[in-house]
Scaffold this active site. Sequence first.
Site, PDB file in Angstrom:
ATOM      1  N   ASP A  32      10.922 -10.463  -9.815  1.00  0.00           N
ATOM      2  CA  ASP A  32      10.678 -10.481 -10.994  1.00  0.00           C
ATOM      3  C   ASP A  32      10.167 -10.039 -12.196  1.00  0.00           C
ATOM      4  OD1 ASP A  32       9.695  -8.062 -10.177  1.00  0.00           O
ATOM      5  OD2 ASP A  32       7.318  -9.262 -10.011  1.00  0.00           O
ATOM      6  N   LYS A  49       0.550   3.043  -9.914  1.00  0.00           N
ATOM      7  CA  LYS A  49      -0.303   2.545 -10.250  1.00  0.00           C
ATOM      8  C   LYS A  49      -1.510   3.649 -10.787  1.00  0.00           C
ATOM      9  CE  LYS A  49       1.230  -1.972  -9.323  1.00  0.00           C
ATOM     10  NZ  LYS A  49       1.924  -2.199  -8.135  1.00  0.00           N
ATOM     11  N   ASP A  55       8.153  -7.554 -16.417  1.00  0.00           N
ATOM     12  CA  ASP A  55       7.909  -8.499 -15.303  1.00  0.00           C
ATOM     13  C   ASP A  55       7.457  -9.473 -15.297  1.00  0.00           C
ATOM     14  OD1 ASP A  55       6.191  -8.144 -13.096  1.00  0.00           O
ATOM     15  OD2 ASP A  55       6.847  -6.290 -12.263  1.00  0.00           O
TER      16      ASP A  55
HETATM   17  N1  GDD Z   1      11.375  -8.767   1.037  1.00  0.00           N
HETATM   18  C1  GDD Z   1      10.071  -8.287   0.417  1.00  0.00           C
HETATM   19  N2  GDD Z   1       9.373  -7.414   1.257  1.00  0.00           N
HETATM   20  N3  GDD Z   1      10.186  -8.358  -1.065  1.00  0.00           N
HETATM   21  C2  GDD Z   1       8.828  -7.782  -1.575  1.00  0.00           C
HETATM   22  C3  GDD Z   1       7.913  -6.906  -0.328  1.00  0.00           C
HETATM   23  C4  GDD Z   1       8.421  -7.359   1.468  1.00  0.00           C
HETATM   24  O1  GDD Z   1       6.839  -6.480   1.727  1.00  0.00           O
HETATM   25  N4  GDD Z   1       6.859  -7.175  -1.039  1.00  0.00           N
HETATM   26  C5  GDD Z   1       7.079  -6.755  -2.554  1.00  0.00           C
HETATM   27  N5  GDD Z   1       8.829  -7.190  -2.525  1.00  0.00           N
HETATM   28  C6  GDD Z   1       8.979  -7.865  -3.644  1.00  0.00           C
HETATM   29  C7  GDD Z   1       8.330  -8.992  -5.136  1.00  0.00           C
HETATM   30  O2  GDD Z   1       8.645 -10.426  -4.351  1.00  0.00           O
HETATM   31  C8  GDD Z   1       8.670  -8.397  -6.345  1.00  0.00           C
HETATM   32  O3  GDD Z   1      10.318  -9.035  -6.965  1.00  0.00           O
HETATM   33  C9  GDD Z   1       9.437  -7.270  -6.278  1.00  0.00           C
HETATM   34  O4  GDD Z   1       9.376  -6.338  -4.448  1.00  0.00           O
HETATM   35  C10 GDD Z   1       7.841  -5.782  -6.735  1.00  0.00           C
HETATM   36  O5  GDD Z   1       6.737  -6.433  -6.300  1.00  0.00           O
HETATM   37  P1  GDD Z   1       5.661  -6.313  -6.958  1.00  0.00           P
HETATM   38  O6  GDD Z   1       3.848  -7.186  -6.133  1.00  0.00           O
HETATM   39  O7  GDD Z   1       5.975  -7.471  -8.056  1.00  0.00           O
HETATM   40  O8  GDD Z   1       5.411  -5.480  -7.661  1.00  0.00           O
HETATM   41  P2  GDD Z   1       4.678  -4.639  -8.672  1.00  0.00           P
HETATM   42  O9  GDD Z   1       5.212  -5.509 -10.340  1.00  0.00           O
HETATM   43  O10 GDD Z   1       2.954  -4.688  -8.963  1.00  0.00           O
HETATM   44  O11 GDD Z   1       5.150  -2.965  -9.181  1.00  0.00           O
HETATM   45  C11 GDD Z   1       6.406  -2.817  -8.943  1.00  0.00           C
HETATM   46  O12 GDD Z   1       7.026  -2.989 -10.277  1.00  0.00           O
HETATM   47  C12 GDD Z   1       6.821  -2.981 -11.067  1.00  0.00           C
HETATM   48  C13 GDD Z   1       8.124  -2.848 -12.494  1.00  0.00           C
HETATM   49  O13 GDD Z   1       8.135  -4.388 -12.555  1.00  0.00           O
HETATM   50  C14 GDD Z   1       6.991  -1.309  -8.684  1.00  0.00           C
HETATM   51  O14 GDD Z   1       7.853  -1.217  -8.650  1.00  0.00           O
HETATM   52  C15 GDD Z   1       6.137  -0.548  -9.802  1.00  0.00           C
HETATM   53  O15 GDD Z   1       6.435   0.554  -9.759  1.00  0.00           O
HETATM   54  C16 GDD Z   1       7.469  -1.292 -10.726  1.00  0.00           C
HETATM   55  O16 GDD Z   1       6.565  -0.440 -12.025  1.00  0.00           O
HETATM   56 MG    MG Z   2       6.209  -7.092 -10.263  1.00  0.00          MG
END
Ligand code: GDD
Ligand code: MG
Length: 340
Positions: free
Chosen positions: A108, A159, A218
Amino acid sequence: MQAVVLVGGFGTRLRPLTNTRPKQMLPIVNRPMVEHVVGHLVRHGVSRVVLALGYRPDAFVDAYPDGRCGGVPLHYAVEPEPLDTAGAIRFAARDAGVEGRFVVVNGDVLTDLDLGRVLALHDERGAEATITLHRVTDPSRYGVVPTDTTGRVEAFVEKPPPGEAPTDLINAGTYVLEPSVLDRIAGGRRVSIEREVFPAMVADHTLYAIDGETYWIDTGTPAEYVQAQVDLLDGTRGCALTGVHRTADVDPRADVELSAVGAGVVVGPGARVTRSVLLPGATIGAGAVVDGSIVGEGADVARGAHLSEHCVVGDGGVVPRDARLAGARVERAPEGVRGG
Ligand code: GDD
Ligand code: MG
């Protein structure tokens, strides 16, 4: 070079749009988000993409039935149950038979990161993993990553509470991993790379980071999902794109600015659409105002209605005539109800 793209999350912050499709199949200026992500990887030398799938995997398989995207082959790795970020990486890499060092990206994130620079520095430092960073004003929504002067990661704090982040450099969600990282991830259960694997690597002094110093966003919240498209439409990111699909029917007396307007959308006379995203088949009635908002497929914003502050109207949703909504989420209307 192979890349694992994480696309298996539920996309909860973009509901109700993600009730019917994964976040990465939502359009970014009329093209599925995953194509932007894969396109960037391919431009930087990635020759095979492994999609780490969980939630609604069929949406990807249906969109790319020949198993190719952006000119490269795709491997579909479908988790039997959500395994969280590290669990998903391990499952996908093993399922696809990935060998050697590989790239991982959060599916994403849209960025113009120079991946070659990251790979070169990773090799030069002999890192076990390298994460890319981005500077933000509010780090509390992200993984926060302080480093020493050599680029070695000193801590990974996912976070932190607002005001308690040790730096404003955050995890930008692109990693280079040596295969040994996979051996650190337990099988058959949920494992978070941010909360479990990276902190363990910090303790072993094998985790490095590099500031990407480039465009990064993001797209996971309504505000950022809209902003990512405005950035492509106003020229903030590369040459400004045209946002209105050729099959959209925009009345000449309507005003559409910095908005992505999908196939078959109808915008009525006197309507004003600014900094917004209209998915295919949406209808905006005469004199309606849509500002900073997202209107789902086939949804109907009736005449005179007013949407602002990141409203999200789900597929088939109806906003009644002259309604005024700010920051609202609108689900699909019950059968038989249409706007005026
Ligand atoms: N296959 C799979 N299985 N993908 C997953 C799963 C899972 O169980 N959980 C999450 N994802 C995928 C989501 O679809 C997304 O593309 C990515 O992993 C990150 O998940 P998000 O839910 O978007 O996380 P976030 O935005 O809260 O936080 C993450 O991204 C930040 C930067 O954009 C973390 O990596 C943070 O540390 C980071 O700063
Ligand atoms: Mg994200």
